[in-house]
Design a protein around this motif. Structure first.
Motif, PDB file in Angstrom:
ATOM      1  N   SER A 191       0.795  -1.437   0.154  1.00  0.00           N
ATOM      2  CA  SER A 191      -0.016  -0.036   0.005  1.00  0.00           C
ATOM      3  C   SER A 191       0.742   1.343   0.061  1.00  0.00           C
ATOM      4  O   SER A 191       0.597   2.350  -0.716  1.00  0.00           O
ATOM      5  CB  SER A 191      -0.982   0.126   1.233  1.00  0.00           C
ATOM      6  OG  SER A 191      -0.194  -0.108   2.434  1.00  0.00           O
ATOM      7  N   PHE A 192       2.132   1.242   0.825  1.00  0.00           N
ATOM      8  CA  PHE A 192       2.700   2.307   0.717  1.00  0.00           C
ATOM      9  C   PHE A 192       3.436   2.398  -0.633  1.00  0.00           C
ATOM     10  O   PHE A 192       3.311   3.814  -1.442  1.00  0.00           O
ATOM     11  CB  PHE A 192       4.127   2.077   1.756  1.00  0.00           C
ATOM     12  CG  PHE A 192       5.362   3.199   1.654  1.00  0.00           C
ATOM     13  CD1 PHE A 192       4.676   4.167   2.313  1.00  0.00           C
ATOM     14  CD2 PHE A 192       6.343   2.976   0.859  1.00  0.00           C
ATOM     15  CE1 PHE A 192       5.817   5.329   2.097  1.00  0.00           C
ATOM     16  CE2 PHE A 192       7.494   3.968   0.966  1.00  0.00           C
ATOM     17  CZ  PHE A 192       7.238   4.794   1.581  1.00  0.00           C
ATOM     18  N   CYS A 193       3.964   1.569  -1.172  1.00  0.00           N
ATOM     19  CA  CYS A 193       4.514   1.869  -2.899  1.00  0.00           C
ATOM     20  C   CYS A 193       3.292   2.117  -3.935  1.00  0.00           C
ATOM     21  O   CYS A 193       3.547   2.886  -4.633  1.00  0.00           O
ATOM     22  CB  CYS A 193       4.837   0.369  -3.281  1.00  0.00           C
ATOM     23  SG  CYS A 193       6.666   0.097  -2.396  1.00  0.00           S
ATOM     24  N   ILE A 194       2.093   1.593  -3.629  1.00  0.00           N
ATOM     25  CA  ILE A 194       1.163   2.010  -4.413  1.00  0.00           C
ATOM     26  C   ILE A 194       0.699   3.584  -4.443  1.00  0.00           C
ATOM     27  O   ILE A 194       0.615   4.056  -5.332  1.00  0.00           O
ATOM     28  CB  ILE A 194      -0.092   0.880  -4.263  1.00  0.00           C
ATOM     29  CG1 ILE A 194       0.089  -0.442  -4.669  1.00  0.00           C
ATOM     30  CG2 ILE A 194      -1.316   1.731  -4.926  1.00  0.00           C
ATOM     31  CD1 ILE A 194      -0.769  -1.257  -4.544  1.00  0.00           C
ATOM     32  N   SER A 195       0.692   4.064  -2.923  1.00  0.00           N
ATOM     33  CA  SER A 195       0.419   5.260  -2.635  1.00  0.00           C
ATOM     34  C   SER A 195       1.519   6.221  -3.329  1.00  0.00           C
ATOM     35  O   SER A 195       1.188   7.268  -3.806  1.00  0.00           O
ATOM     36  CB  SER A 195       0.177   5.426  -1.163  1.00  0.00           C
ATOM     37  OG  SER A 195      -1.091   4.758  -0.887  1.00  0.00           O
ATOM     38  N   ILE A 196       2.706   5.947  -3.066  1.00  0.00           N
ATOM     39  CA  ILE A 196       3.796   6.800  -3.605  1.00  0.00           C
ATOM     40  C   ILE A 196       3.850   6.749  -5.210  1.00  0.00           C
ATOM     41  O   ILE A 196       4.039   7.901  -5.670  1.00  0.00           O
ATOM     42  CB  ILE A 196       5.158   6.084  -3.128  1.00  0.00           C
ATOM     43  CG1 ILE A 196       5.179   6.378  -1.466  1.00  0.00           C
ATOM     44  CG2 ILE A 196       6.469   6.930  -3.843  1.00  0.00           C
ATOM     45  CD1 ILE A 196       5.591   7.839  -1.241  1.00  0.00           C
ATOM     46  N   SER A 197       3.810   5.586  -5.886  1.00  0.00           N
ATOM     47  CA  SER A 197       3.710   5.657  -7.337  1.00  0.00           C
ATOM     48  C   SER A 197       2.612   6.617  -7.779  1.00  0.00           C
ATOM     49  O   SER A 197       2.527   7.321  -8.654  1.00  0.00           O
ATOM     50  CB  SER A 197       3.816   4.372  -7.787  1.00  0.00           C
ATOM     51  OG  SER A 197       2.493   3.411  -7.517  1.00  0.00           O
ATOM     52  N   ALA A 198       1.263   6.356  -7.110  1.00  0.00           N
ATOM     53  CA  ALA A 198       0.118   6.963  -7.638  1.00  0.00           C
ATOM     54  C   ALA A 198       0.320   8.961  -7.278  1.00  0.00           C
ATOM     55  O   ALA A 198       0.006   9.283  -8.076  1.00  0.00           O
ATOM     56  CB  ALA A 198      -1.256   6.451  -6.692  1.00  0.00           C
ATOM     57  N   GLY A 199       1.017   8.958  -6.226  1.00  0.00           N
ATOM     58  CA  GLY A 199       1.223  10.506  -5.728  1.00  0.00           C
ATOM     59  C   GLY A 199       2.453  10.923  -6.910  1.00  0.00           C
ATOM     60  O   GLY A 199       2.123  12.135  -7.341  1.00  0.00           O
ATOM     61  N   LEU A 200       3.363  10.221  -7.159  1.00  0.00           N
ATOM     62  CA  LEU A 200       4.237  10.323  -8.121  1.00  0.00           C
ATOM     63  C   LEU A 200       3.468  10.707  -9.792  1.00  0.00           C
ATOM     64  O   LEU A 200       3.886  11.896 -10.312  1.00  0.00           O
ATOM     65  CB  LEU A 200       5.517   9.454  -8.465  1.00  0.00           C
ATOM     66  CG  LEU A 200       6.323   9.824  -9.268  1.00  0.00           C
ATOM     67  CD1 LEU A 200       7.279  10.947  -8.848  1.00  0.00           C
ATOM     68  CD2 LEU A 200       7.233   8.417  -9.558  1.00  0.00           C
ATOM     69  N   PHE A 201       2.777   9.908 -10.114  1.00  0.00           N
ATOM     70  CA  PHE A 201       2.140   9.980 -11.293  1.00  0.00           C
ATOM     71  C   PHE A 201       1.060  11.216 -11.413  1.00  0.00           C
ATOM     72  O   PHE A 201       1.041  12.023 -12.114  1.00  0.00           O
ATOM     73  CB  PHE A 201       1.390   8.929 -11.778  1.00  0.00           C
ATOM     74  CG  PHE A 201       2.131   7.626 -12.342  1.00  0.00           C
ATOM     75  CD1 PHE A 201       3.107   7.886 -13.129  1.00  0.00           C
ATOM     76  CD2 PHE A 201       1.835   6.293 -11.846  1.00  0.00           C
ATOM     77  CE1 PHE A 201       3.883   7.095 -13.721  1.00  0.00           C
ATOM     78  CE2 PHE A 201       2.721   5.203 -12.503  1.00  0.00           C
ATOM     79  CZ  PHE A 201       3.902   5.703 -13.345  1.00  0.00           C
ATOM     80  N   PHE A 202       0.368  11.386 -10.352  1.00  0.00           N
ATOM     81  CA  PHE A 202      -0.350  12.847 -10.016  1.00  0.00           C
ATOM     82  C   PHE A 202       0.403  13.839 -10.108  1.00  0.00           C
ATOM     83  O   PHE A 202      -0.143  14.945 -10.618  1.00  0.00           O
ATOM     84  CB  PHE A 202      -1.325  12.529  -8.711  1.00  0.00           C
ATOM     85  CG  PHE A 202      -2.155  13.624  -8.493  1.00  0.00           C
ATOM     86  CD1 PHE A 202      -3.274  13.640  -9.188  1.00  0.00           C
ATOM     87  CD2 PHE A 202      -1.703  14.534  -7.515  1.00  0.00           C
ATOM     88  CE1 PHE A 202      -4.279  14.745  -8.733  1.00  0.00           C
ATOM     89  CE2 PHE A 202      -2.712  15.649  -7.342  1.00  0.00           C
ATOM     90  CZ  PHE A 202      -3.821  15.600  -7.690  1.00  0.00           C
ATOM     91  N   SER A 203       1.633  13.764  -9.420  1.00  0.00           N
ATOM     92  CA  SER A 203       2.363  15.244  -9.353  1.00  0.00           C
ATOM     93  C   SER A 203       2.785  15.676 -10.604  1.00  0.00           C
ATOM     94  O   SER A 203       3.216  16.926 -10.922  1.00  0.00           O
ATOM     95  CB  SER A 203       3.299  15.096  -8.167  1.00  0.00           C
ATOM     96  OG  SER A 203       4.286  14.294  -8.814  1.00  0.00           O
ATOM     97  N   LEU A 204       2.924  14.722 -11.592  1.00  0.00           N
ATOM     98  CA  LEU A 204       3.697  15.040 -12.823  1.00  0.00           C
ATOM     99  C   LEU A 204       2.808  15.995 -13.650  1.00  0.00           C
ATOM    100  O   LEU A 204       3.287  16.693 -14.493  1.00  0.00           O
ATOM    101  CB  LEU A 204       3.911  13.757 -13.884  1.00  0.00           C
ATOM    102  CG  LEU A 204       4.805  12.876 -13.344  1.00  0.00           C
ATOM    103  CD1 LEU A 204       4.518  11.461 -14.075  1.00  0.00           C
ATOM    104  CD2 LEU A 204       6.273  13.299 -13.224  1.00  0.00           C
ATOM    105  N   PHE A 205       1.384  16.193 -13.503  1.00  0.00           N
ATOM    106  CA  PHE A 205       0.643  17.184 -14.354  1.00  0.00           C
ATOM    107  C   PHE A 205       0.777  18.367 -13.824  1.00  0.00           C
ATOM    108  O   PHE A 205       0.449  19.439 -14.246  1.00  0.00           O
ATOM    109  CB  PHE A 205      -0.845  16.415 -14.108  1.00  0.00           C
ATOM    110  CG  PHE A 205      -1.164  15.186 -14.660  1.00  0.00           C
ATOM    111  CD1 PHE A 205      -1.177  15.250 -15.969  1.00  0.00           C
ATOM    112  CD2 PHE A 205      -1.206  13.882 -14.246  1.00  0.00           C
ATOM    113  CE1 PHE A 205      -1.442  14.101 -16.691  1.00  0.00           C
ATOM    114  CE2 PHE A 205      -1.354  12.791 -14.810  1.00  0.00           C
ATOM    115  CZ  PHE A 205      -1.572  12.952 -16.274  1.00  0.00           C
TER     116      PHE A 205
END
Length: 124
Positions: free
Chosen positions: A56-70
């Motif tokens: 869940s930590f890795c999924i949240s960090i990767s979702a946050g990373l993809f979200f912040s790219l925009f």
């Protein structure tokens, strides 16, 4: 923090189209920035038998990373203003802001995913 809020308010007031473009792209690519972390990274971590907390930590960090790219163009403009006022390098202050943006969005996504799974009876 008021310096950042004033900088964001000025940038969004001056360049409102950046926010509209980012929101439009977020809506149109919802499957990518949520689907890739959740299904691809989650399945990879599941196959590695990683603990649920790490998954869940890795999924949240990767979702946050993809979200912040925009929001990189908005963050660059904000950091240019803040860096000039604080007399710091733009790259150093941009890195700090981007990392903070990723971590805050990752925490929000973790809370949302936890609430969704908790209502369905799945524990994280």
């Amino acid at each position: 923090m008021s310096l950042y809020s004033k900088a964001y308010a000025y940038v969004l007031k001056k360049n409102f189209m950046l926010l509209i473009i980012a929101i439009t792209l977020l809506i149109l690519t919802f499957g990518y920035w949520i689907g890739i972390p959740y299904f691809v990274a989650g399945n990879m971590l599941f196959e590695l038998n990683a603990p649920v907390l790490i998954q869940s930590f890795c999924i949240s960090i990767s979702a946050g990373l993809f979200f912040s790219l925009f929001f990189i163009p908005i963050n660059l403009k904000v950091e240019k203003m803040v860096g000039e006022k604080k007399q710091q390098s733009t790259s150093q202050s941009f890195t700090r802001l981007q990392v903070a943006f990723v971590l805050i969005s990752a925490i929000i996504f973790y809370i949302i995913f936890s609430l969704i799974f908790w209502t369905q009876g799945v524990s994280l």
